[in-house]
Design a protein around this motif. Structure first.
Motif, mmCIF file in Angstrom:
data_model
loop_
_atom_site.group_PDB
_atom_site.id
_atom_site.type_symbol
_atom_site.label_atom_id
_atom_site.label_comp_id
_atom_site.label_asym_id
_atom_site.label_seq_id
_atom_site.Cartn_x
_atom_site.Cartn_y
_atom_site.Cartn_z
ATOM 1 N N GLY A 48 28.439 26.313 -52.118
ATOM 2 C CA GLY A 48 28.938 25.009 -51.477
ATOM 3 C C GLY A 48 30.407 25.028 -51.314
ATOM 4 O O GLY A 48 30.844 24.236 -50.430
ATOM 5 N N THR A 49 31.144 25.641 -52.134
ATOM 6 C CA THR A 49 32.565 25.926 -51.740
ATOM 7 C C THR A 49 32.587 26.344 -50.369
ATOM 8 O O THR A 49 33.549 26.145 -49.505
ATOM 9 C CB THR A 49 33.381 26.801 -52.534
ATOM 10 O OG1 THR A 49 33.333 26.385 -53.958
ATOM 11 C CG2 THR A 49 34.764 27.119 -52.289
ATOM 12 N N TYR A 51 30.531 26.105 -47.729
ATOM 13 C CA TYR A 51 30.223 25.087 -46.861
ATOM 14 C C TYR A 51 31.097 24.072 -46.684
ATOM 15 O O TYR A 51 31.181 23.318 -45.621
ATOM 16 C CB TYR A 51 28.675 24.886 -47.061
ATOM 17 C CG TYR A 51 27.688 25.797 -46.550
ATOM 18 C CD1 TYR A 51 27.703 26.427 -45.255
ATOM 19 C CD2 TYR A 51 26.770 26.557 -47.477
ATOM 20 C CE1 TYR A 51 26.907 27.247 -44.797
ATOM 21 C CE2 TYR A 51 25.695 27.329 -46.895
ATOM 22 C CZ TYR A 51 25.967 27.764 -45.597
ATOM 23 O OH TYR A 51 24.905 28.557 -44.918
ATOM 24 N N ARG A 52 31.781 23.754 -47.693
ATOM 25 C CA ARG A 52 32.851 22.627 -47.336
ATOM 26 C C ARG A 52 33.988 23.225 -46.762
ATOM 27 O O ARG A 52 34.728 22.245 -46.149
ATOM 28 C CB ARG A 52 33.375 22.341 -48.912
ATOM 29 C CG ARG A 52 32.538 21.385 -49.864
ATOM 30 C CD ARG A 52 33.299 21.007 -50.925
ATOM 31 N NE ARG A 52 33.611 21.877 -51.930
ATOM 32 C CZ ARG A 52 32.695 22.530 -53.106
ATOM 33 N NH1 ARG A 52 31.708 21.775 -53.157
ATOM 34 N NH2 ARG A 52 33.075 23.119 -53.879
#
Length: 221
Positions: A48-49, A51-52
């Motif tokens: 998630g990090t 893709y942020r």
């Protein structure tokens, strides 16, 4: 608010540096098929990090390419600032090899070329041509060596299999020895660029097409 944002911004910058470093390392080991999960794991962050910060793996790889071009251009500008044309050229080659420029070769033909990448690449071509032309004019570089020869040399030396293998194995006790061995290999190769060698290089000079065609997206052909 600004005090609360500052630590978050610092953490985001650290994560970005870790992601870019991990992406380069995983790319060197696994090629363009390197997985997002492997990159995130190597960086020590969650997917998630990643893709942020980067919407797609391609966007991450494009950023890597842009940074590599920045590094190349900075090294070339420093080389041109050297008073001695030979020192300028060789310091450029060494800087590019040691920064791992060749490690991004697996990306060729797998990502779209952004306008920023295109502009930086045009600048890199101009700077390398200037380094080679200056060395030729000073009589310190064999006359049959071209800018494409130098670019290919950097790509080949940028990956040193024994060093890559030791790092992958976690053999930190041998890494310094491998780095020293690579420096000797670089010195041997650079000596081959000197004009004292009378035997001509084989075949015709390589064309820019080796790069332009290779970096064209496969699906576009």
């Amino acid at each position: 608010m600004s005090r609360r944002r500052a630590p978050r911004q610092a953490e985001a910058e650290r994560n970005d540096r870790a992601l870019l470093r991990a992406a380069r390392e995983v790319l060197a080991a696994d090629g363009a098929h390197a997985s997002v999960a492997a990159i995130a794991a190597r960086a020590g962050v969650g997917i998630g990090t990643l893709y942020r910060r980067y919407r797609t793996k391609e966007e991450l790889f494009q950023r890597l390419a842009e940074l590599a071009l920045d590094s190349w251009n900075e090294a070339a500008e420093k080389g041109l600032a050297e008073d001695d044309p030979w020192e300028g050229l060789t310091s450029f080659v060494i800087a590019c090899v040691e920064s791992g420029q060749g490690s991004l070769a697996p990306l060729a033909g797998t990502i779209d070329i952004t306008e920023e990448m295109r502009a930086k690449n045009e600048r890199s071509d101009e700077l390398l041509a200037a380094l080679v032309e200056r060395a030729h004019a000073a009589g310190v570089l064999r006359p049959d060596v071209t800018p494409v020869d130098i670019a290919l040399l950097i790509e080949q030396l940028g990956r040193f299999p024994v060093l890559d293998q030791l790092r992958a194995q976690g053999r930190d006790d041998l890494v310094d020895l491998a780095v020293a061995a690579r420096r000797r290999v670089i010195a041997v190769v650079l000596d081959g660029l000197r004009p004292c060698h009378t035997q001509p290089l084989p075949g015709d000079p390589p064309s820019d097409q080796l790069f332009t065609e290779r970096w064209a997206r496969h699906s576009a052909r």
